[in-house]
Scaffold this motif. Structure first.
Motif, short mmCIF file in Angstrom:
data_model
loop_
_atom_site.label_atom_id
_atom_site.label_comp_id
_atom_site.label_asym_id
_atom_site.label_seq_id
_atom_site.Cartn_x
_atom_site.Cartn_y
_atom_site.Cartn_z
N ALA A 17 0.83 -1.21 0.00
CA ALA A 17 0.00 0.00 0.00
C ALA A 17 0.86 1.26 0.00
O ALA A 17 0.45 2.30 -0.51
CB ALA A 17 -0.93 0.00 1.20
N CYS A 18 2.05 1.20 0.56
CA CYS A 18 2.96 2.34 0.54
C CYS A 18 3.78 2.37 -0.75
O CYS A 18 4.07 3.44 -1.29
CB CYS A 18 3.92 2.28 1.72
SG CYS A 18 3.11 2.51 3.30
N PHE A 19 4.16 1.22 -1.24
CA PHE A 19 5.06 1.13 -2.39
C PHE A 19 4.39 1.54 -3.70
O PHE A 19 4.98 2.26 -4.50
CB PHE A 19 5.61 -0.29 -2.51
CG PHE A 19 6.55 -0.47 -3.66
CD1 PHE A 19 7.84 0.03 -3.59
CD2 PHE A 19 6.15 -1.13 -4.80
CE1 PHE A 19 8.71 -0.13 -4.65
CE2 PHE A 19 7.01 -1.29 -5.87
CZ PHE A 19 8.30 -0.80 -5.78
N VAL A 20 3.15 1.11 -3.93
CA VAL A 20 2.48 1.37 -5.21
C VAL A 20 2.29 2.87 -5.45
O VAL A 20 2.68 3.38 -6.51
CB VAL A 20 1.15 0.59 -5.30
CG1 VAL A 20 0.34 1.02 -6.52
CG2 VAL A 20 1.42 -0.90 -5.34
N PRO A 21 1.73 3.64 -4.51
CA PRO A 21 1.60 5.08 -4.78
C PRO A 21 2.96 5.79 -4.90
O PRO A 21 3.12 6.70 -5.72
CB PRO A 21 0.83 5.62 -3.57
CG PRO A 21 0.16 4.45 -2.98
CD PRO A 21 1.03 3.28 -3.29
N ALA A 22 3.94 5.35 -4.11
CA ALA A 22 5.27 5.96 -4.20
C ALA A 22 5.89 5.67 -5.56
O ALA A 22 6.53 6.53 -6.16
CB ALA A 22 6.16 5.43 -3.08
N ARG A 23 5.72 4.49 -6.06
CA ARG A 23 6.25 4.12 -7.37
C ARG A 23 5.59 4.94 -8.48
O ARG A 23 6.25 5.41 -9.40
CB ARG A 23 6.01 2.62 -7.61
CG ARG A 23 6.50 2.10 -8.90
CD ARG A 23 7.99 1.94 -8.87
NE ARG A 23 8.39 1.31 -10.11
CZ ARG A 23 9.55 1.48 -10.67
NH1 ARG A 23 10.45 2.24 -10.08
NH2 ARG A 23 9.84 0.89 -11.79
N ARG A 24 4.28 5.14 -8.37
CA ARG A 24 3.57 5.94 -9.37
C ARG A 24 4.01 7.40 -9.30
O ARG A 24 4.12 8.08 -10.31
CB ARG A 24 2.07 5.84 -9.16
CG ARG A 24 1.52 4.47 -9.53
CD ARG A 24 0.04 4.38 -9.29
NE ARG A 24 -0.67 5.32 -10.14
CZ ARG A 24 -1.93 5.69 -9.94
NH1 ARG A 24 -2.59 5.24 -8.89
NH2 ARG A 24 -2.50 6.54 -10.76
N ALA A 25 4.27 7.89 -8.10
CA ALA A 25 4.66 9.29 -7.94
C ALA A 25 6.04 9.57 -8.53
O ALA A 25 6.32 10.68 -8.97
CB ALA A 25 4.66 9.67 -6.46
N THR A 26 6.90 8.57 -8.57
CA THR A 26 8.24 8.78 -9.13
C THR A 26 8.21 8.93 -10.65
O THR A 26 9.16 9.42 -11.24
CB THR A 26 9.19 7.62 -8.78
OG1 THR A 26 8.66 6.40 -9.30
CG2 THR A 26 9.40 7.51 -7.29
N LYS A 27 7.11 8.57 -11.27
CA LYS A 27 7.00 8.67 -12.73
C LYS A 27 6.52 10.04 -13.19
O LYS A 27 6.51 10.31 -14.38
CB LYS A 27 6.06 7.59 -13.25
CG LYS A 27 6.59 6.19 -13.02
CD LYS A 27 5.65 5.15 -13.51
CE LYS A 27 6.21 3.76 -13.23
NZ LYS A 27 5.33 2.70 -13.68
#
Length: 96
Positions: A17-27
């Motif tokens: 739940a923390c990793f998916v939004p953070a990964r999307r935000a890096t794009k």
């Protein structure tokens, strides 16, 4: 055993739940986000400044003052600044 499995499952779910939004935000490019955030504010600032200029001119005309509080040169500078802000805003819209 069941408690350990549930604890691991919940931990994995929290990490995901923390990793998916953070990964999307890096794009996302941070400048694009800032531009989208500041464009409406810039447009509102231009509108407020023009409205203030119109109100001041109206007060000057209706109050029966002997002279304007701003000289013609100052009015020209304000109008030129507003024109530059409009051009800059149009460039921001075109680039974004």
């Amino acid at each position: 055993m069941t408690f350990a499995a549930i604890a691991l499952l919940l931990t994995f779910r929290r990490v995901l739940a923390c990793f998916v939004p953070a990964r999307r935000a890096t794009k996302v490019d941070p400048l694009v986000v800032l531009r989208c955030e500041w464009e409406p504010r810039l447009h509102q600032a231009i509108k407020r400044r023009r409205k203030a200029n119109v109100l001041q001119e109206t007060r000057d005309q209706t109050a029966g003052w002997q002279g304007s509080t701003r000289t013609a040169r100052e009015n020209a500078i304000v109008e030129e600044l507003a024109q530059h802000l409009d051009e800059h805003y149009a460039e921001l819209l075109a680039s974004g």
